[in-house]
Design a protein around this motif. Sequence first.
Motif, PDB file in Angstrom:
ATOM      1  N   ALA A 286       0.805  -1.236   0.000  1.00 39.72           N
ATOM      2  CA  ALA A 286       0.000   0.000   0.000  1.00 39.72           C
ATOM      3  C   ALA A 286       0.827   1.271   0.000  1.00 39.72           C
ATOM      4  CB  ALA A 286      -0.936  -0.007   1.213  1.00 39.72           C
ATOM      5  N   VAL A 287       2.068   1.211   0.474  1.00 45.09           N
ATOM      6  CA  VAL A 287       2.910   2.418   0.515  1.00 45.09           C
ATOM      7  C   VAL A 287       4.252   2.095  -0.143  1.00 45.09           C
ATOM      8  CG1 VAL A 287       1.832   3.443   2.568  1.00 45.09           C
ATOM      9  CG2 VAL A 287       3.736   1.828   2.841  1.00 45.09           C
ATOM     10  N   PRO A 288       4.961   3.137  -0.649  1.00 43.71           N
ATOM     11  CA  PRO A 288       6.246   2.873  -1.309  1.00 43.71           C
ATOM     12  C   PRO A 288       7.234   2.176  -0.357  1.00 43.71           C
ATOM     13  CG  PRO A 288       5.513   5.136  -1.698  1.00 43.71           C
ATOM     14  CD  PRO A 288       4.602   4.560  -0.658  1.00 43.71           C
ATOM     15  N   TYR A 289       8.096   1.323  -0.922  1.00 42.81           N
ATOM     16  CA  TYR A 289       9.086   0.623  -0.100  1.00 42.81           C
ATOM     17  C   TYR A 289       9.954   1.617   0.668  1.00 42.81           C
ATOM     18  CZ  TYR A 289       7.883  -3.603  -2.644  1.00 42.81           C
ATOM     19  OH  TYR A 289       7.193  -4.673  -3.179  1.00 42.81           O
ATOM     20  N   GLU A 290      10.184   1.316   1.922  1.00 42.44           N
ATOM     21  CA  GLU A 290      11.062   2.106   2.809  1.00 42.44           C
ATOM     22  C   GLU A 290      10.629   3.566   2.963  1.00 42.44           C
ATOM     23  OE1 GLU A 290      15.245   1.322   2.860  1.00 42.44           O
ATOM     24  OE2 GLU A 290      14.991  -0.629   1.898  1.00 42.44           O
ATOM     25  N   LEU A 291       9.346   3.812   2.779  1.00 44.17           N
ATOM     26  CA  LEU A 291       8.823   5.144   3.118  1.00 44.17           C
ATOM     27  C   LEU A 291       8.834   5.283   4.642  1.00 44.17           C
ATOM     28  CD1 LEU A 291       7.308   7.788   2.246  1.00 44.17           C
ATOM     29  CD2 LEU A 291       5.184   6.533   2.674  1.00 44.17           C
ATOM     30  N   SER A 292       9.410   6.354   5.140  1.00 42.70           N
ATOM     31  CA  SER A 292       9.367   6.623   6.585  1.00 42.70           C
ATOM     32  C   SER A 292       8.261   7.626   6.871  1.00 42.70           C
ATOM     33  CB  SER A 292      10.694   7.219   7.068  1.00 42.70           C
ATOM     34  OG  SER A 292      11.724   6.302   6.904  1.00 42.70           O
ATOM     35  N   VAL A 293       7.415   7.280   7.805  1.00 44.48           N
ATOM     36  CA  VAL A 293       6.299   8.167   8.160  1.00 44.48           C
ATOM     37  C   VAL A 293       6.496   8.617   9.599  1.00 44.48           C
ATOM     38  CG1 VAL A 293       3.796   8.362   8.413  1.00 44.48           C
ATOM     39  CG2 VAL A 293       4.758   6.894   6.631  1.00 44.48           C
ATOM     40  N   GLN A 294       6.411   9.935   9.829  1.00 46.83           N
ATOM     41  CA  GLN A 294       6.543  10.423  11.201  1.00 46.83           C
ATOM     42  C   GLN A 294       5.649  11.625  11.444  1.00 46.83           C
ATOM     43  OE1 GLN A 294       9.960   9.883   9.696  1.00 46.83           O
ATOM     44  NE2 GLN A 294       9.038  11.201   8.161  1.00 46.83           N
ATOM     45  N   THR A 295       5.190  11.713  12.683  1.00 45.03           N
ATOM     46  CA  THR A 295       4.593  12.964  13.140  1.00 45.03           C
ATOM     47  C   THR A 295       5.716  13.781  13.779  1.00 45.03           C
ATOM     48  OG1 THR A 295       4.070  11.917  15.250  1.00 45.03           O
ATOM     49  CG2 THR A 295       2.334  11.933  13.580  1.00 45.03           C
ATOM     50  N   VAL A 296       5.551  15.084  13.814  1.00 43.70           N
ATOM     51  CA  VAL A 296       6.559  15.928  14.478  1.00 43.70           C
ATOM     52  C   VAL A 296       5.827  16.948  15.348  1.00 43.70           C
ATOM     53  CG1 VAL A 296       8.449  15.760  12.793  1.00 43.70           C
ATOM     54  CG2 VAL A 296       6.632  17.441  12.441  1.00 43.70           C
ATOM     55  N   TYR A 297       6.467  17.311  16.447  1.00 43.79           N
ATOM     56  CA  TYR A 297       5.896  18.319  17.345  1.00 43.79           C
ATOM     57  C   TYR A 297       6.920  19.425  17.560  1.00 43.79           C
ATOM     58  CZ  TYR A 297       3.911  20.458  21.566  1.00 43.79           C
ATOM     59  OH  TYR A 297       3.405  21.345  22.500  1.00 43.79           O
ATOM     60  N   TRP A 298       6.611  20.609  17.007  1.00 49.40           N
ATOM     61  CA  TRP A 298       7.381  21.834  17.264  1.00 49.40           C
ATOM     62  C   TRP A 298       8.857  21.636  16.902  1.00 49.40           C
ATOM     63  CZ3 TRP A 298       4.933  24.741  21.965  1.00 49.40           C
ATOM     64  CH2 TRP A 298       4.976  26.121  21.748  1.00 49.40           C
ATOM     65  N   GLY A 299       9.778  22.332  17.569  1.00 47.52           N
ATOM     66  CA  GLY A 299      11.199  22.228  17.251  1.00 47.52           C
ATOM     67  C   GLY A 299      12.018  22.507  18.493  1.00 47.52           C
ATOM     68  N   THR A 300      13.335  22.511  18.336  1.00 46.75           N
ATOM     69  CA  THR A 300      14.223  22.664  19.493  1.00 46.75           C
ATOM     70  C   THR A 300      14.678  24.116  19.646  1.00 46.75           C
ATOM     71  OG1 THR A 300      16.319  22.340  18.336  1.00 46.75           O
ATOM     72  CG2 THR A 300      15.089  20.349  18.955  1.00 46.75           C
ATOM     73  N   ARG A 301      15.217  24.445  20.813  1.00 47.73           N
ATOM     74  CA  ARG A 301      15.710  25.811  21.038  1.00 47.73           C
ATOM     75  C   ARG A 301      16.888  26.140  20.114  1.00 47.73           C
ATOM     76  NH1 ARG A 301      15.726  25.964  26.425  1.00 47.73           N
ATOM     77  NH2 ARG A 301      17.881  25.272  26.439  1.00 47.73           N
ATOM     78  N   PRO A 302      17.877  25.241  19.949  1.00 49.54           N
ATOM     79  CA  PRO A 302      18.954  25.555  18.991  1.00 49.54           C
ATOM     80  C   PRO A 302      18.421  25.769  17.573  1.00 49.54           C
ATOM     81  CG  PRO A 302      19.552  23.667  20.348  1.00 49.54           C
ATOM     82  CD  PRO A 302      18.138  24.003  20.689  1.00 49.54           C
ATOM     83  N   GLU A 303      17.388  25.045  17.195  1.00 47.71           N
ATOM     84  CA  GLU A 303      16.802  25.264  15.860  1.00 47.71           C
ATOM     85  C   GLU A 303      16.160  26.642  15.757  1.00 47.71           C
ATOM     86  OE1 GLU A 303      15.825  20.610  14.651  1.00 47.71           O
ATOM     87  OE2 GLU A 303      14.320  21.783  15.718  1.00 47.71           O
ATOM     88  N   LEU A 304      15.585  27.131  16.859  1.00 47.11           N
ATOM     89  CA  LEU A 304      15.000  28.479  16.816  1.00 47.11           C
ATOM     90  C   LEU A 304      16.094  29.537  16.613  1.00 47.11           C
ATOM     91  CD1 LEU A 304      12.605  30.383  16.913  1.00 47.11           C
ATOM     92  CD2 LEU A 304      12.671  30.284  19.429  1.00 47.11           C
ATOM     93  N   VAL A 305      17.269  29.302  17.180  1.00 46.97           N
ATOM     94  CA  VAL A 305      18.401  30.222  16.941  1.00 46.97           C
ATOM     95  C   VAL A 305      18.708  30.252  15.439  1.00 46.97           C
ATOM     96  CG1 VAL A 305      20.851  30.650  17.389  1.00 46.97           C
ATOM     97  CG2 VAL A 305      19.366  29.831  19.244  1.00 46.97           C
ATOM     98  N   GLU A 306      18.693  29.082  14.807  1.00 44.50           N
ATOM     99  CA  GLU A 306      18.978  29.012  13.362  1.00 44.50           C
ATOM    100  C   GLU A 306      17.881  29.698  12.543  1.00 44.50           C
ATOM    101  OE1 GLU A 306      21.385  24.788  13.968  1.00 44.50           O
ATOM    102  OE2 GLU A 306      19.710  24.820  12.568  1.00 44.50           O
ATOM    103  N   VAL A 307      16.639  29.512  12.946  1.00 42.12           N
ATOM    104  CA  VAL A 307      15.510  30.149  12.257  1.00 42.12           C
ATOM    105  C   VAL A 307      15.617  31.671  12.348  1.00 42.12           C
ATOM    106  CG1 VAL A 307      13.020  30.572  12.474  1.00 42.12           C
ATOM    107  CG2 VAL A 307      13.882  28.222  12.427  1.00 42.12           C
ATOM    108  N   LEU A 308      15.937  32.180  13.528  1.00 44.87           N
ATOM    109  CA  LEU A 308      16.067  33.637  13.699  1.00 44.87           C
ATOM    110  C   LEU A 308      17.197  34.168  12.825  1.00 44.87           C
ATOM    111  CD1 LEU A 308      15.572  33.979  17.585  1.00 44.87           C
ATOM    112  CD2 LEU A 308      13.916  34.521  15.791  1.00 44.87           C
ATOM    113  N   ASP A 309      18.262  33.391  12.696  1.00 46.92           N
ATOM    114  CA  ASP A 309      19.381  33.815  11.846  1.00 46.92           C
ATOM    115  C   ASP A 309      18.954  33.868  10.377  1.00 46.92           C
ATOM    116  OD1 ASP A 309      22.271  34.433  11.537  1.00 46.92           O
ATOM    117  OD2 ASP A 309      22.190  32.636  10.295  1.00 46.92           O
ATOM    118  N   LEU A 310      18.235  32.839   9.925  1.00 46.96           N
ATOM    119  CA  LEU A 310      17.740  32.852   8.534  1.00 46.96           C
ATOM    120  C   LEU A 310      16.897  34.101   8.279  1.00 46.96           C
ATOM    121  CD1 LEU A 310      16.439  29.216   7.808  1.00 46.96           C
ATOM    122  CD2 LEU A 310      18.395  30.350   6.727  1.00 46.96           C
ATOM    123  N   ALA A 311      16.037  34.428   9.245  1.00 54.15           N
ATOM    124  CA  ALA A 311      15.144  35.582   9.068  1.00 54.15           C
ATOM    125  C   ALA A 311      15.926  36.891   9.105  1.00 54.15           C
ATOM    126  CB  ALA A 311      14.062  35.568  10.144  1.00 54.15           C
ATOM    127  N   ALA A 312      16.880  36.990  10.021  1.00 54.53           N
ATOM    128  CA  ALA A 312      17.656  38.225  10.139  1.00 54.53           C
ATOM    129  C   ALA A 312      18.438  38.489   8.858  1.00 54.53           C
ATOM    130  CB  ALA A 312      18.598  38.143  11.332  1.00 54.53           C
TER     131      ALA A 312
END
Length: 351
Positions: A286-312
Amino acid sequence: MKALRLRKWRSDAELVELEEPQPGPGQVVVRIGGAGACHSDLHLMHDFDAGVLPWVPPFTLGHENAGWVHAVGPGVTGPAAGEPVAVYGAWGCGTCVRCRAGIENYCENPADSPVTGGGGGLGLDGGMAEFMLVPDARHLLPLPEGLDPVAAAPLTDAALTPYHAVRRSWPKLPPGSTAVVIGVGGLGHLAVQIIKATTAARVVAVDTRAEALELAEQSGADLVLRAGDGVTEAVRAATSGRGADVVLDFVGSDATLAQGAAAARRMGDLTVVGVAGGKLSVAFFAVPYELSVQTVYWGTRPELVEVLDLAARGLLRAATTKFSLDHAMDAYRRLQDGSIIGRAVIVPTGS
Ligand code: NAD
Ligand code: ZN
Ligand code: ZN
């Protein structure tokens, strides 16, 4: 002060008068400059009975927040009063191995965190108010030059969540790869920009609304598709039959999950961000071979530092529409009926 509060499950939030919060030891009160209106707040108002989520109303909504430090409690050595800050919204225990790595969105010690699996606006009082109590100064990140609180607020969730989802799939997004973004609202339009800014993948964006597809194009999408039956075939046609290396689903309904799986490439990722409550049926053929399926919740504090840098640096910018606190429920009604382009940001009066 005024605050927009969820008073009970299955009801609209209401504007009420509350005492201004006072900071205790280690705590900080932020004067809110912007609080993003997330589709998750609509789920909070409409979709859950008592006991489904580990939170108990009443609490003030608003889980993507930025503003200025207003008052600090005893023992806080920084940031200083007046400093512009973004609030990292997932408040964990601060001491488990996940929290020590800044992965407070997946704190493993909820009994010692201020609230289980949430933060301000998710179980505790959030930023749809003139002031917000932040329980520990570590949750505040200084805003880089050139980023004001209205621009920064959506970054703390509407950008951080897709950034986390895209970042974990970076190895599957080399040149020649294709990513599909389903649902180009608050999170989705930033997802398109994040993929363009951090990978060499082609981006296909899918939405039911023509205005959302226009925003997708402005955000850098290479191909836009009206949601519907032909999406799977169109993605396959655009990828020489292979399918998409990564599909990010910002809706999460039965239909979008099925389309996402059908449009994905073997060994691809299907990442479910949207909380529409759909189910995907998995079976050998029913699904492609080796398809990985995941839910995700929000992100990490170090990732927010990276996001702010991208925006700046101008690589990431939320399309925003401002509303006063008095009109916050109008913003949610418009989000519900599909007439918000990008993100609505509540700017409390007096800010
Ligand atoms: P939004 O309302 O701004 O955007 C949703 C978009 O999906 C809209 O543009 C809408 O037109 C489009 N859409 C609706 N049905 C569609 C379909 N069948 N096919 C294609 N597009 C469709 O919402 P948002 O604030 O960006 O949030 C998106 C979802 O992500 C919500 O379910 C929200 O609760 C969830 N969310 C999850 C997390 C997380 O950590 N997992 C964080 C924030 C938001
Ligand atoms: Zn959210
Ligand atoms: Zn923890």
